[in-house]
Design an enzyme around this catalytic site. Structure first.
Site, PDB file in Angstrom:
ATOM      1  N   SER A 259       0.874  -0.734  -0.532  1.00 20.80           N
ATOM      2  CA  SER A 259      -0.039  -0.230  -0.508  1.00 20.80           C
ATOM      3  C   SER A 259       1.174   1.108   0.127  1.00 20.80           C
ATOM      4  CB  SER A 259      -1.102  -0.081   1.017  1.00 20.80           C
ATOM      5  OG  SER A 259      -1.855   0.876   0.973  1.00 20.80           O
TER       6      SER A 259
ATOM      7  N   ASP B  79      -9.553  -3.104  -5.796  1.00 22.38           N
ATOM      8  CA  ASP B  79      -8.822  -2.613  -5.006  1.00 22.38           C
ATOM      9  C   ASP B  79      -8.960  -1.176  -5.614  1.00 22.38           C
ATOM     10  OD1 ASP B  79      -6.467  -0.949  -3.566  1.00 22.38           O
ATOM     11  OD2 ASP B  79      -5.740  -2.578  -2.732  1.00 22.38           O
TER      12      ASP B  79
ATOM     13  N   HIS C 197      -8.500  -4.940  -0.728  1.00 23.61           N
ATOM     14  CA  HIS C 197      -7.202  -4.211  -0.497  1.00 23.61           C
ATOM     15  C   HIS C 197      -7.342  -4.458   1.087  1.00 23.61           C
ATOM     16  CE1 HIS C 197      -3.943  -0.810  -0.285  1.00 23.61           C
ATOM     17  NE2 HIS C 197      -4.938  -1.089   0.755  1.00 23.61           N
TER      18      HIS C 197
END
Length: 332
Positions: free
Chosen positions: A176, A273, A303
């Protein structure tokens, strides 16, 4: 909690059944929408740390790994940077190294919260893992997080012998926001003649502040880092410049016009995502620029599924694929 999308023109495929079941079972207070209050980030960070600690309690303690915290020079004179160093106890080096940058949307997270993941890397790859505790936005916006991570990487490279690390086998990785920082640091190392990384692993990376892709408009209500939170995270990191034309590629690597000369790269992302399309495009551009590239699109994942749904077959396959990719580079 596992709604699909509020954009009927761009329907998402079905969630993986095991992942969907996990989303339905996760307590409301575990979701970033509940944890993250951008008006009170200090309290949000405490809540997030508590949740991560509770989840880490289920992880097996590895007696084969030792963890040490050290302070090294930061990017500016007089500044210090904390590093978490995880090493194999019963193994002779020099070892390969994974420089692991934590996620958290640029606004939450810490190196300590990555201990369990770092220990898995050490156990699987017989490597040293170094995790920088970079400063967070909005108190420390760009370029501070990149500067911190770059300073830590330089220190690791320059002090490889002290860490029992092989300087020719240093990989950078992160999920991320950590993936976005890893990509930015890798670009900077190339441009400035910094440490010669042997690999970069970008796990559903946060690399594009513009939020113009289809997936950034699709993922609005799944519950874990959706469009609104992403916009708020980029605003905290870049301030009023977010989304404008005046953004350096070290801040948002998707903006880089030249991706040549980068180390072999692994990227993965999931269908559900907001980062799906920017990751896909980055992978395509890397390959087109002559960079050895491996890319995986995990069908049905959301995610953070590899954190919140560790027992699912999808998560197990994902981690096996990541470890195998690093193993080929670092140990074969």
């Amino acid at each position: 909690m596992s709604k699909q999308t509020s954009d009927p023109e761009h329907e998402l495929p079905p969630l993986d059944p095991e992942c969907a079941a996990v989303l339905d079972e996760i307590p409301e207070e575990y979701f970033p929408k509940s944890l993250l209050d951008f008006d009170d980030l200090p309290a949000s960070r405490e809540r997030f740390a508590d949740v991560m600690e509770m989840m880490a309690d289920d992880e097996e303690t590895l007696e084969t790994v030792q963890t040490e915290e050290i302070s090294v020079p930061g990017p500016e004179k007089g500044e210090e940077l904390r590093l978490r160093v995880h090493s194999p106890i019963d193994s002779t080096g020099p070892h390969p190294c994974v420089y692991w940058i934590h996620g958290g949307g640029m606004v939450i997270g810490s190196a300590e919260e990555e201990d369990a993941v770092a220990h898995r890397f050490v156990d699987e790859l017989d490597c040293v893992v170094v995790a920088p505790d970079y400063r967070l936005a909005p108190e420390h916006p760009y370029p501070t997080p990149v500067d911190d991570c770059y300073a830590g990487l330089n220190w690791v490279s320059e002090n490889a012998a002290e860490l029992d690390v092989d300087d020719s086998r240093i990989a950078i990785a992160g999920p991320s926001a950590g993936g976005g920082l890893a990509a930015g640091v890798t670009l900077r190392a190339r441009d400035e003649g910094g440490p010669e990384l042997c690999y970069q692993m970008l796990i559903y990376p946060m690399i594009d502040d513009r939020n113009e892709t289809v997936s950034s408009k699709q993922v609005t209500d799944i519950g874990i880092w959706d469009r609104d939170m992403n916009i708020a995270g980029w605003d905290a990191y870049l301030g009023d410049r977010s989304g404008s034309d005046d953004i350096p590629h070290y801040a948002a690597p998707a903006r880089a016009t030249d991706l040549s000369g980068l180390p072999p790269t692994f990227l993965d992302v999931e269908t559900h995502d907001a980062f799906r399309d920017e990751t896909t495009t980055y992978a395509q551009r890397l390959a087109a620029s002559g960079v050895q590239t491996e890319y995986h699109l995990w069908s049905g994942g959301f995610h953070g599924y590899d954190i919140f749904a560790p027992e699912t077959k999808l998560t197990q396959t994902t981690w096996e694929t990541r470890f195998n990719a690093l193993r080929q580079t670092l140990t074969d």
